[in-house]
Every structure is written in C-alpha cells, then in structure tokens.
Design an enzyme around this catalytic site. Structure first.
Site, PDB file in Angstrom:
ATOM      1  N   SER A  80      35.457 -14.489  19.097  1.00  0.00           N
ATOM      2  CA  SER A  80      35.985 -15.191  20.260  1.00  0.00           C
ATOM      3  C   SER A  80      37.175 -14.412  20.827  1.00  0.00           C
ATOM      4  CB  SER A  80      36.431 -16.588  19.852  1.00  0.00           C
ATOM      5  OG  SER A  80      37.018 -17.206  20.943  1.00  0.00           O
ATOM      6  N   GLY A  81      37.145 -14.133  22.103  1.00  0.00           N
ATOM      7  CA  GLY A  81      38.243 -13.416  22.755  1.00  0.00           C
ATOM      8  C   GLY A  81      38.040 -11.919  22.739  1.00  0.00           C
ATOM      9  N   THR A 116      32.357 -12.346  27.629  1.00  0.00           N
ATOM     10  CA  THR A 116      32.133 -12.889  28.975  1.00  0.00           C
ATOM     11  C   THR A 116      32.496 -11.849  30.025  1.00  0.00           C
ATOM     12  OG1 THR A 116      32.628 -15.041  28.082  1.00  0.00           O
ATOM     13  CG2 THR A 116      32.682 -14.850  30.451  1.00  0.00           C
ATOM     14  N   ASN A 145      41.626 -17.414  22.839  1.00  0.00           N
ATOM     15  CA  ASN A 145      41.223 -16.870  24.133  1.00  0.00           C
ATOM     16  C   ASN A 145      41.583 -17.892  25.218  1.00  0.00           C
ATOM     17  OD1 ASN A 145      39.905 -15.871  26.342  1.00  0.00           O
ATOM     18  ND2 ASN A 145      37.866 -15.828  25.408  1.00  0.00           N
ATOM     19  N   SER A 204      38.066 -19.203  26.891  1.00  0.00           N
ATOM     20  CA  SER A 204      37.021 -19.133  25.872  1.00  0.00           C
ATOM     21  C   SER A 204      35.786 -19.912  26.313  1.00  0.00           C
ATOM     22  CB  SER A 204      37.579 -19.716  24.577  1.00  0.00           C
ATOM     23  OG  SER A 204      36.579 -19.690  23.611  1.00  0.00           O
ATOM     24  N   SER A 205      34.610 -19.277  26.177  1.00  0.00           N
ATOM     25  CA  SER A 205      33.366 -19.971  26.546  1.00  0.00           C
ATOM     26  C   SER A 205      33.082 -21.004  25.471  1.00  0.00           C
ATOM     27  CB  SER A 205      32.205 -18.989  26.600  1.00  0.00           C
ATOM     28  OG  SER A 205      32.592 -17.844  27.298  1.00  0.00           O
ATOM     29  N   GLY A 241      31.753 -16.806  20.750  1.00  0.00           N
ATOM     30  CA  GLY A 241      31.958 -15.825  19.684  1.00  0.00           C
ATOM     31  C   GLY A 241      32.245 -16.477  18.358  1.00  0.00           C
ATOM     32  N   GLU A 270      33.981 -17.846  15.223  1.00  0.00           N
ATOM     33  CA  GLU A 270      35.262 -18.531  15.297  1.00  0.00           C
ATOM     34  C   GLU A 270      35.725 -18.966  13.920  1.00  0.00           C
ATOM     35  OE1 GLU A 270      36.088 -20.759  19.392  1.00  0.00           O
ATOM     36  OE2 GLU A 270      35.155 -21.972  17.883  1.00  0.00           O
TER      37      GLU A 270
HETATM   38  N1  LIG Z   1      37.412  -5.106  29.411  1.00  0.00           N
HETATM   39  C1  LIG Z   1      38.498  -5.874  29.430  1.00  0.00           C
HETATM   40  N2  LIG Z   1      39.610  -5.446  30.077  1.00  0.00           N
HETATM   41  C2  LIG Z   1      40.713  -6.212  30.099  1.00  0.00           C
HETATM   42  N3  LIG Z   1      40.821  -7.400  29.516  1.00  0.00           N
HETATM   43  C3  LIG Z   1      39.757  -7.865  28.881  1.00  0.00           C
HETATM   44  C4  LIG Z   1      38.551  -7.125  28.795  1.00  0.00           C
HETATM   45  N4  LIG Z   1      37.682  -7.845  28.081  1.00  0.00           N
HETATM   46  C5  LIG Z   1      38.335  -8.995  27.740  1.00  0.00           C
HETATM   47  N5  LIG Z   1      39.561  -8.993  28.218  1.00  0.00           N
HETATM   48  C6  LIG Z   1      40.577 -10.054  28.050  1.00  0.00           C
HETATM   49  O1  LIG Z   1      40.226 -10.865  26.949  1.00  0.00           O
HETATM   50  C7  LIG Z   1      40.061 -12.193  27.353  1.00  0.00           C
HETATM   51  C8  LIG Z   1      38.908 -12.803  26.589  1.00  0.00           C
HETATM   52  O2  LIG Z   1      37.711 -12.213  27.017  1.00  0.00           O
HETATM   53  P1  LIG Z   1      36.377 -13.020  27.076  1.00  0.00           P
HETATM   54  O3  LIG Z   1      36.604 -14.317  27.697  1.00  0.00           O
HETATM   55  O4  LIG Z   1      35.343 -12.164  27.675  1.00  0.00           O
HETATM   56  O5  LIG Z   1      36.117 -13.260  25.568  1.00  0.00           O
HETATM   57  P2  LIG Z   1      34.828 -13.814  24.870  1.00  0.00           P
HETATM   58  O6  LIG Z   1      34.341 -12.784  23.925  1.00  0.00           O
HETATM   59  O7  LIG Z   1      33.886 -14.274  25.909  1.00  0.00           O
HETATM   60  O8  LIG Z   1      35.400 -15.022  24.041  1.00  0.00           O
HETATM   61  P3  LIG Z   1      34.746 -16.399  23.714  1.00  0.00           P
HETATM   62  O9  LIG Z   1      33.777 -16.180  22.642  1.00  0.00           O
HETATM   63  O10 LIG Z   1      35.891 -17.225  23.300  1.00  0.00           O
HETATM   64  O11 LIG Z   1      34.150 -16.855  24.965  1.00  0.00           O
HETATM   65  C9  LIG Z   1      39.826 -12.153  28.827  1.00  0.00           C
HETATM   66  O12 LIG Z   1      40.287 -13.319  29.461  1.00  0.00           O
HETATM   67  C10 LIG Z   1      40.643 -10.939  29.237  1.00  0.00           C
HETATM   68  O13 LIG Z   1      41.974 -11.339  29.446  1.00  0.00           O
HETATM   69 MG   LIG Z   2      33.234 -16.009  26.547  1.00  0.00          MG
END
Ligand SMILES: Nc1ncnc2c1ncn2[C@@H]1O[C@H](COP(=O)(O)OP(=O)(O)OP(=O)(O)O)[C@@H](O)[C@H]1O
Ligand SMILES: [Mg+2]
Length: 1015
Positions: A29-30, A34, A79, A82-83, A309, A311
């Site tokens: 997660s994070g 996404t 995050n 977070s989705s 993701g 967790e």
């Molecule tokens: N390529 C990137 N460049 C800059 N910041 C990023 C990048 N990827 C992720 N982040 C940062 O990390 C945060 C979390 O990313 P994201 O929401 O895609 O996580 P996730 O893997 O989807 O988590 P979850 O499983 O909780 O949904 C984003 O809000 C952003 O601030």
């Molecule tokens: Mg996500």
C-alpha cells in the site's frame, strides 16, 4: 520511463501481434500502483490514434479515475490516497489500436471504513470533498453543514490532509462525472445518498422499557432522521420502526422482535455500509454504461489491474478487510510466480533446453491455507457463519485452532501446537499468518459479522419503499414481491469467487508486470530506506526472477508463427516454405547469420536469448516490410495506371463514336431544314396565286349578289309603301266603325240602366209586402201556440182533478200532510247528523262552518252556528283558573280602553299584565323603597320622565298604588314625587307605538300641571 516502456511494449504487442494483454500492478500500500495505472492509461491514450470520437472515449476512460478515487479512496497511515477497493479495467481497442471503450470490475470495497476509521485515517474522500467544496446553496439543499465535527462518521484527528485540496478535488470530480456522462439529476441523487450516510451516522438511540421487561430502542433526536427521510423520500415512521423492530420470516410465518439499543446501532451501521457500498457498485455500473464499447466487432483487450496493496497495520489493528486484501495480494503473487518462475523453468525443461533449476518460494501453500474448499480459513468462516447455534468470533478462532494447528504458516496462542503457548506477542483473540510479504497478526473480532454482512430485511424493505429513483434500485431485495428467504452469499465467498474469476481472466492474457517498490514509510520523496526496499525485493521474488531471466531466454515463439513473421527475411523461405516449420526457421537463422549463442532450438519453439537479437529481427522485418510495401505500391501503381489508361482508351472510342454520330446528325438536320425552307417558299408562291384567283371569283359573286339585293330592296320598298297605304285606309274605317259602335253601346247602356232601376223599385216594394205578410203570419202562429198551451194546461188540470176525484176515496184526509212532515223530518235528521260529523274545531277563533245544504234551512243554519260558537266559548272559559280569569279580565278591560285607539295595542295583546315589573318585594335594591310605601303596589316599572322645560328625559321608578302615583330615583330608590290620585285630573296616552303618556293634574298642583312620561 520503465512504466512507459512496458506500456508501450504491451500496447504494441496488442496492436501488432493481436494478443490480448494484461498489466498487473502489484506492491505494498502506498507503493504507487494507482499512479502507475494512471501513467499506463495516459501513455496508451497519448500513443493511440486521434479523432473526435476516439478522443471522447479516451477522455471518458481517463476521467473515470477521479470519480472512482473520490468514492473508493481514503487517507490511511500508509498512503494519503489509498485505494480501498480493487479495480480491474479492460480497455478495448479496434484493429487499428484505437480505443473503443472499456469495462471496469470492482472488488470488495472496504465498507467498514464508512462507519469507523482507524486512528490517524479518514473516511472516503467524497465526504470531505462534499463538505468543503459544495456551495452553500447545495449544502442547504442536502441539509448539510460545512463543519466536519457535526458528523459522527467523520474522524476528526486527520480531517484535513496537507497537499490535498478537497474543495478543488470536488470540482474535479463533478467535472469528471459530467465528462463520463452522468446526468445532473444522477449527480444530485448520488450526493443525496452521500449526505444520507452522514445523517445516518448522527442517529442516536435510547432504551425504552416495554411491559414484558425487554428494552426497545427509540431514535433519540428525530431531526436528523427527519432530514434524512426527506432527502431519500422515505416515510419517517417506516424507517423509525425498522430501527426498533426486526421481522424474521420463516417459510409460512412472520415473527417481529424488538431491537435493543446495541442492535439498533448495529442496524444503523449496517445500513450505512450497505448504502455506501451499493452506491459505489452502482457508480461502477453507471460508468461502464458510458464507457462500454458500442461496436460489436471483435476487439483486442488490454487489462489493467490496480488492486489494494498488501497491508500490515500496527499490532492488532488488522481485521477482516486486511485479511481479504492480503489474500488478494497473495493470489497475485501466486500468479506471478506461476507465470514467471515455475512455468518458465518448466518450459525450458519441457522444450529440452539445457537448464539448471533455480529455487524460489512458492506461496501456493498460503493461498491454500486461506482458500481451500475443505479446510481453508474462508471456508471455515463460512461454515461457522452458516451453522446453527451460537456463533461468535471466538468459536471461529477455536475452529481455526483445531483445524489449522499443524499448518506451518498459521500461528495462534491456543493452537494445539505448543510452540506458541508462551508467545506473548500473540494475544489470545488473534491469529497470525505468515504471508509471502511478512507475518500479519489478525484480530478475530468482527470476522463473523463482516463475513455475514447482515442487513435486516426491514431496513432493505424500508429503503425499497423510498420515493427516490436511485435508492430503490440499490435495494432490489426490499421488494416485497421478490422476498427471498435464502441466505445471501457471505462476503468472503463472494470475494473468493470474484478473485477466482479475475485470475482465470488474467491467465487468458499475455501478462506484463509492474512491481512497485515502496522506498520509505514516511510518504516522503527522495528517501530510500535500504532495509525496507531489500525486504520488498526479497519477498516479491525479484532476485529469483532476475536469475531466471538472466539464465534464460528473453523471447520464445513457436516455429510456425516465428516463420510466418520473419519468412520475408530470407529468399528461401519467401514467399512460401514447403518443408517443416522448424527447418524453415533454421534456414532463416542461418541465412541471417545470427550467432549460435543468441538462440536455441526447443522442441516446438525457438528461444532467443537477448532482446537485442529480437530487435535485430524486428528491425530487419521492418525494413523488409518497407521494401515489400514499396513493391506492393509499385505493382499497385502500375496496375492502377494501366487500368486508368485502358479506361481512357475505351472512353476515347466511345467519345469519338458519340461525336461522329452527333456531327452526322447535325449535318442531316441542316439539309433537312434547307429543304423545308425551299419547299415552303414554293408552296407559298403557289398558294398566293391560288388565293388571288379565288379572291377575284369571290368579288364577282359578291357584285351579282349586291345588284340583286338592290333590285329586291327597291321592289320591297315599293310593296311596303303600297301596303302601308292599304293599312292606313283600313285603320280609318276601323276607327269610324268603333265610334259608331261606341255610340250605339252607350245608348243601349243607358236603356238597360233605366230598366234595372225600375226592376229594383218593384223588388223593394215586393219585399216590403212580403215582410208585412210574414209578421202577420208570425203573430197568428204565436197566438195559436199560446192557445194550444192553455188548452194543454187546462187539460192537465182537468186530468189532475179527474185523477184526484177518482183516487180521493182511497186516501185519508190528512195523509198528504203526514207525508210532508215525514219528508221534512227525514231531511232535518240527515242535516243534523251531517252537521255533527262536520263540526269545526273547538278553538274559539276558528271561523269555519259547514256549507248550508238546503236554502230553506238558512235561518236554522246561522242560528246553530251562533249557538255552537257560544257553547265552545263557554267550554273554553270553563278551563280558566282564577288567575287566568283575572288576567283575561284585565286584558278585556285594556281592550275596551285601547283597542283601535293605539298603534301599540295589537303587539301588547300576547303579553300578560304583571303589574310589579320591577319585583319590588323580591329585589333587595328596592327593599327600602317598598318598605317606605305601606300600600299594595299595583304597578311598578321604569319610565323616562320628560322635563317640560328643556325636553330632556331622566329615568324614574314609576309606582302606582290605589291611592297615589309615586316617582322615585332609579339609582338610589329615593321617592322624588308622590301624587295622590285625587290630584290627577286625567291620563292621556299616545295613539302611536311609542309608549308615551301624560298625567294631567288639577289646578292645586300647578307646578306639576302636566307630567310627561313614557315607558
Ligand atoms: N511515480 C510516482 N512519482 C511520484 N509520486 C508517486 C509516484 N508513485 C506514487 N507516488 C506517491 O505515492 C502515493 C501513493 O501512491 P498510490 O496511491 O499509487 O499507491 P498505491 O500503491 O495505489 O497504494 P494503495 O494500495 O494504498 O492504493 C501517491 O499519492 C503519490 O504521492
Ligand atoms: Mg491505489
């Protein structure tokens, strides 16, 4: 960059090799899944074709993200975005690689977040976005206030997140919804539901004792309930009842039980969770409706999987949701291992390629622990939820402890396995699973409830009754016509089934992996925590993967498609290879002089070690394709030019033929026209000649006719003159004859008139004579008739006399009188009896009387009427009491005095004379006055005394005794004047209806000579 490269490769293989693709994005997660999925989508959108329709589809696909993120994402400790749901999106392309549309599938939203959020986390973004970004007007419409602290469901400790502008995001979401195709009223309905969830959280319950000693819940403050019901169009009483009672339906009967306060809170939260999660699913369906590809043609698909993701929460905060999320990640790791490590290595062996096996950890055993149909954790949870008897989270844990005791990835304190008996990091109400990504401690509390996901039927029925189009759709099971007594499938079961379908779907596509690594736990940029990254690289199996990749081959393809793809690179294989495919490929490789270490021949496939070689082949192919394209173009152009030339030639012949025909036609028409002109001149000349001849002939004929006419005219005129002369002569004769005849006629007329006059005189004389004769005759006839009548009368008398003389001997002398008397008697009897039965009423004022039957009774009849009237008056009087008699006597006296003399009299007849109208004796006010007067008071009343000097009136008490008239003051009752009756000379009353009367005094009381009073 890597992500773009991967997206590019996936897109190209989809477009060029016609292979469905899927991009699996995994990580904690994070870690950035996404974000990566959004990059992939925007890259694909950027590289594919353009055009109005294509751009619209792309925009709708991209704009579906903000909508789903607003409703399905939340801030967690890991995050800020977070989705909290899993998303798999199939993007569909046509053969050119242009997007046609997409289909989104969503996986189990973490709905428990709606009612409760862990420390430091927030509810779903949309709640905060709505309260911060909506206009005052909209908030008023939704009956909301801007202040977060007013809503129990919103945790306050991290309501605002730095770097997150909820208000701006709300505008983005609304805009995105519009682009995706939501109608204005649909958006309003969605926001109404969000507002209703917030309102629901504010409902509080209080216990109310019932006569059977049980407690029943009641809604404490009904304002929020009322507003919520108004928002959703639900009848308040229906929802209120659903929070106090629960109806359990068995096959044939319905039993209603009361809910206590705890159950009411449970029902409230269940409703809020269901309302929100169903709204979310509806949003996904609605987005799909908009973005779904319209064309029914076969299309290629690229799936992008972005799921929550892995967790691990602090200590014991992991619950059912984390268990489900981690199970899903476990499955994705499994598919990764299956496809990249196990299958790849097995393929080398299968294909006979020299291979040294590389060891790796296969997490199939953990997946089995969770999802095994017989003794997997999810199966046991379902079994526990469905079994009769008392079911609690503890009984579930007991079951796990018994069945999973020996499993190497399952740990529990009360396990039969004595290993953990003294493990104090493992509380009694928890169990621990060694996931591929690390150990996770799950608190068992809430597992059963969350898996059951029970919503009381009363609530779903109340929702179905709502007068709100959207909410009715969300609770179809509330329809009383479709009552389903079957238990709905559990949350765990549903999730397991949908993950199974997803895995099946992914396996049919060519997989591409994006493994997101989380660099630090601080949500900060530019910090790289080595240990954290190392841990992730390890558990993701990336090292093994790299090793397999290094030792193995980057690309492989079956001989047939390989030959088909690259056969144009060698003259021997182009355009057709007759032998086996493998030989063809060998010839091809030799011809291309690819170094032997760069590839290996398997049993059915060729393996290429480096992408470099593949790129070389592809580059060559591209060049070759260009040459081939030029060749095709050349031949096509040649063919096109020749066809064009042939067409021109053919057209030229046709045009020439048509032109010749046209010229000949023109020439012919010219000759024909000249001929016609010459012919017409000749004919004209001939015709004119003929005309002249004919004209001459005609003139001659006309001259003859004229001469003949003149001759006949002269003849005719002469004849006419002769005839006229003849007529004139004849006329003169006729006139003379007429005069003669007239004279004769007049003479005759005079003669006839004389004759008629004589005749008339004769007839007048004759008529006079006849009249005289007739009158004489009439007189004679009348005389005769009188005589005849006298004779008849005399004859009748004579006959009577004769009869009487003859019959006298038979009658006595007085018989006639007797008959007469008898007759008279009978008549009288009949008359009296008739009168008796027709007598009028006993009322003395009744004036009716029966009609007289015989005229000779006239006198009797009138007399009887008088007697009857006197008699009934007497009867009437005899009923009088003494008092009444006195009253009537007074009335009689008054009548004699005033009847016909005073206008007021008729209206006073019905009033009884009372005398003491003031009730002097009884009334305490006049007691003193009455005691001062020692005589009997005959009359006492209030009068107005008129002052003679100025005409003003003043009220006085008027008292009359036998001796005097007394006037007293009305208020004080003091005697003003006392007049002895002998001093009065007379009393005058007004004849009008005014009650005015004057007392006249004798000379003695000069001053008072006249007193005017009125009642
Ligand atoms: N390529 C990137 N460049 C800059 N910041 C990023 C990048 N990827 C992720 N982040 C940062 O990390 C945060 C979390 O990313 P994201 O929401 O895609 O996580 P996730 O893997 O989807 O988590 P979850 O499983 O909780 O949904 C984003 O809000 C952003 O601030
Ligand atoms: Mg996500």
């Amino acid at each position: 960059m890597k992500r773009y490269a991967l997206a590019d490769e996936a897109y190209r293989s989809l477009r060029d090799q016609d292979k469905d693709q899927c991009i699996l994005i995994t990580g904690e997660s994070g870690a950035g899944k996404t974000e990566a999925s959004k990059l992939v989508m925007s890259y694909v959108a950027a590289v594919c074709g353009k055009g109005q329709e294509v751009n619209k589809v792309k925009e709708q696909l991209l704009q579906s993200n903000p909508v789903l993120e607003a409703f399905g994402n939340a801030k967690t400790v890991r995050n800020d975005n977070s989705s909290r749901f899993g998303k798999y999106m199939d993007i569909e392309f046509d053969f050119k690689g242009d997007p046609l549309g997409g289909v989104i599938s969503n996986y189990l939203l973490e709905k428990s977040r709606v009612v409760k959020q862990p420390r430091g986390e927030r509810n779903f973004h949309i709640f905060y976005q709505l309260l911060s970004g909506a206009s005052d007007d909209m908030l008023k419409k939704l009956k909301l206030e801007r202040d977060f602290s007013k809503y129990n469901y919103l945790s306050l400790d991290s309501a605002t997140v730095s770097g997150l502008d909820d208000a701006a995001n709300f505008r983005t979401v609304r805009n995105a919804m519009q682009i995706v195709g939501f109608m204005e009223d649909e958006m309003q309905s969605v926001l109404e539901l969000v507002a209703a969830v917030l309102k629901l959280g504010n409902l509080d319950f209080k216990p109310e004792s019932r006569c059977n000693g049980m407690d029943e819940s009641r809604v404490k403050d009904k304002n929020d309930l009322k507003e919520m019901c108004e928002l959703l169009g639900i009848e308040q009483s229906v929802l209120e009842r659903a929070f106090s009672y629960r109806t359990v339906e068995a096959k044939m009967e319905k039993v209603s039980t009361t809910l206590n306060v705890a159950q009411a809170y449970y029902a409230r939260d269940a409703l809020a969770k269901n309302l929100y999660s169903r709204l979310f699913s509806w949003l996904v369906t609605r987005i799909n409706e908009s973005i779904r590809a319209q064309a029914k043609t076969r299309h290629k698909v690229m799936g992008v999987l972005d799921i929550y993701g892995f967790e691990i929460f602090e200590e014991t905060d992991n619950s059912f949701e984390q268990f489900i999320i981690n199970y899903c990640n476990e499955k994705l790791q499994q598919i990764f291992i299956e496809l990249t490590l196990r299958e790849e290595q097995e393929e080398y062996v299968r294909e006979g390629i020299e291979w040294t096996n590389i060891e790796y950890f296969n997490n199939a055993v953990i997946c089995d622990l969770i999802e095994n149909n017989q003794n997997g954790i999810l199966a046991m949870l379902d079994e526990e939820c469905l079994r009769p008897g008392t079911v609690t989270d503890e009984t579930f844990l007991d079951k796990l402890n018994t069945i999973c005791a020996e499993h190497q990835h399952f740990e529990s304190r009360l396990n039969k396995n004595s290993k953990f008996l003294n493990d104090h990091s493992l509380p009694h109400n928890c169990f621990r699973i060694q996931h591929y990504a690390g150990k996770v401690l799950y608190r068992v509390e809430g597992f059963v409830d969350k898996n059951n996901d029970l919503l009381y039927r009363d609530l779903s029925q109340a929702m179905y009754k709502a007068n709100h189009s959207l909410i009715k759709q969300l609770f179809p099971e509330g329809n009383p016509a479709k009552v389903n007594l079957k238990r709905p499938p559990t949350a765990g079961f549903q999730f397991r089934a949908s993950v199974g379908t997803l895995m099946g779907n992914l396996q049919t596509k060519n997989p591409n992996y994006i493994r997101c690594i989380k660099p630090n736990d601080k949500k900060a940029a530019h910090i790289f925590t080595d240990s954290l990254v190392r841990h992730q690289v390890r558990y993701l199996g990336l090292m093994e993967n790299v090793r397999v990749r290094r030792a193995g081959y980057a690309f492989r393809q079956a001989y047939e498609p390989c030959l088909e793809r690259y056969k144009m690179l060698c003259k021997n294989t182009w355009p057709h290879w007759k032998g086996p495919a493998r030989q063809g490929v060998e010839v091809l490789m030799t011809d291309l002089q690819v170094p032997a270490e760069e590839f290996a021949y398997g049993r059915s496939k060729i393996f290429i070690r480096n992408p470099r070689t593949l790129f070389f082949l592809e580059e060559k192919r591209k060049q070759c394709l260009e040459d081939l394209a030029t060749l095709i173009q050349k031949i096509y152009r040649g063919w096109k030019c020749r066809s064009h030339f042939l067409l021109l030639k053919k057209s030229e012949i046709v045009v020439a033929a048509w032109y010749r025909r046209y010229a000949q036609q023109k020439k012919y028409q010219k000759i024909k026209h000249s001929t016609t002109v010459v012919q017409s001149y000749t004919r004209g000349w001939q015709a004119r000649k003929l005309l002249r001849e004919l004209k001459y002939q005609k003139k001659c004929e006309e001259a003859v006719t004229t001469i003949a006419a003149f001759w006949h005219g002269t003849q005719a005129r002469m004849e006419l003159r002769r005839l006229k002369q003849e007529v004139r002569n004849k006329h003169a004769v006729t006139v003379i004859w007429a005069y003669w005849q007239g004279t004769k006629a007049r003479r005759e007329l005079r003669k006839l008139k004389e004759e008629a006059r004589n005749k008339h005189a004769v007839s007048v004389i004759w008529a006079g004579w006849q009249g005289t004769k007739a009158r004489r005759e009439l007189r004679r006839l009348k005389e005769e008739a009188r005589r005849k009548h006298a004779v008849a009368v005399i004859w009748a008398y004579w006959q009577g006399l004769k009869v009487r003389r003859e019959y006298r001997k038979f009658f006595r002398a007085n018989a006639g009188r007797k008959i007469y008397n008898f007759t008279i008697q009978r008549i009288m009897q009949k008359y009296f009896l008739g009168l008796k039965s027709n007598l009028p009423s006993m009322s003395p004022i009744d004036k009716s009387w029966p009609a007289r039957p015989y005229s000779f009774l006239e006198g009797v009849h009138a007399e009887l009427r008088r007697i009857f009237h006197l008699w009934r008056c007497k009867k009437y009087r005899s009923q009088f009491t003494e008092e009444k008699k006195a009253v009537y006597e007074e009335k009689l006296e008054a009548s004699e005095l005033f009847k016909d003399k005073k206008a007021l009299y008729p209206s006073s007849v019905s009033q009884t004379f009372k005398g003491d109208y003031l009730e002097m004796v009884k009334n305490p006010k006049y007691q003193k006055l009455s005691s001062a007067i020692d005589e009997k008071i005959l009359l006492a009343d209030v009068v107005n005394k008129i002052n003679r000097a100025n005409g003003k009136s003043s009220p006085r008490l008027f008292l009359l005794t036998k001796k005097s008239v007394i006037l007293a003051d009305q208020k004080t009752g003091q005697v003003k004047t006392s007049l002895p009756l002998p001093d009065l000379s007379s009393v005058s009353t007004s004849t009008q209806s005014d009650g005015f009367f004057a007392l006249k005094l004798k000379e003695v009381r000069r001053k008072w000579f006249e007193v005017y009073l009125f009642f």
